[in-house]
Design an enzyme around this catalytic site. Structure first.
Site, PDB file in Angstrom:
ATOM      1  N   CYS A  23     -92.374 -34.258 -40.396  1.00  0.00           N
ATOM      2  CA  CYS A  23     -93.810 -34.306 -40.943  1.00  0.00           C
ATOM      3  C   CYS A  23     -94.428 -32.981 -41.910  1.00  0.00           C
ATOM      4  CB  CYS A  23     -94.937 -35.100 -40.032  1.00  0.00           C
ATOM      5  SG  CYS A  23     -94.328 -36.759 -39.814  1.00  0.00           S
ATOM      6  N   HIS A  73    -104.569 -43.375 -52.972  1.00  0.00           N
ATOM      7  CA  HIS A  73    -103.465 -42.768 -54.186  1.00  0.00           C
ATOM      8  C   HIS A  73    -104.259 -41.017 -54.126  1.00  0.00           C
ATOM      9  CE1 HIS A  73    -102.064 -46.565 -54.682  1.00  0.00           C
ATOM     10  NE2 HIS A  73    -101.032 -45.909 -55.491  1.00  0.00           N
ATOM     11  N   GLU A 131     -99.658 -45.301 -39.482  1.00  0.00           N
ATOM     12  CA  GLU A 131     -98.929 -44.712 -40.606  1.00  0.00           C
ATOM     13  C   GLU A 131     -97.707 -45.473 -41.058  1.00  0.00           C
ATOM     14  OE1 GLU A 131     -99.981 -40.169 -40.044  1.00  0.00           O
ATOM     15  OE2 GLU A 131     -98.080 -40.915 -39.263  1.00  0.00           O
TER      16      GLU A 131
END
Length: 144
Positions: A23, A73, A131
């Site tokens: 990550c 986005h 997530e």
């Protein structure tokens, strides 16, 4: 206590600074957001078409969709985690950046979304942020 849950979604990219693992690299998620709205036994709507409701589902969904659209986005960026020249280059290329004053963990996103719900006067009691289909974080304030 009465409650309803409303779900929203957004797609965004992020990375975790000062993290050692996958990550730390730029990657994206299809975030699922579940907002729990609660009122006590005496606080259901009493009049009109919303009688005996916590809140009309369509109104609640619209509020959550509006909040999620702020993140959708975008590149979720912890303020100060990239060099200013890198941020400037990304902006020059037209990327949608959302600089946030916190590390972009699911836990912190849940807290941020909770606060945004409070700002629009939703009776929020808990926010969950997924997530992935198998990894979820949540924020709910501690009882005082």
């Amino acid at each position: 206590m009465y409650g309803i849950e409303v779900e929203g979604h957004f797609d965004a990219a992020h990375f975790l600074s000062n993290y050692h693992g996958k990550c730390e690299n730029l990657h994206g998620h299809r975030y699922r957001v579940v907002v729990t709205l609660c009122v006590d036994d005496t606080a259901l709507q009493r009049e009109g078409t919303e009688g005996d409701m916590v809140m009309d589902f369509s109104q609640a969904k619209a509020c959550i969709a509006n909040i999620c659209s702020c993140f959708d986005h975008t590149f979720l960026l912890e303020k100060g985690s990239l060099q200013p020249s890198t941020v400037a280059a990304l902006e020059k290329e037209g990327f949608a950046l959302l600089e946030l004053p916190y590390r972009t963990t699911a836990e912190n996103l849940a807290h941020d979304i909770f606060d945004r719900c409070m700002e629009v006067h939703l009776p929020v009691s808990k926010v969950e942020v997924d997530e992935t289909p198998h990894n979820r974080a949540f924020y709910e304030p501690s009882s005082a």
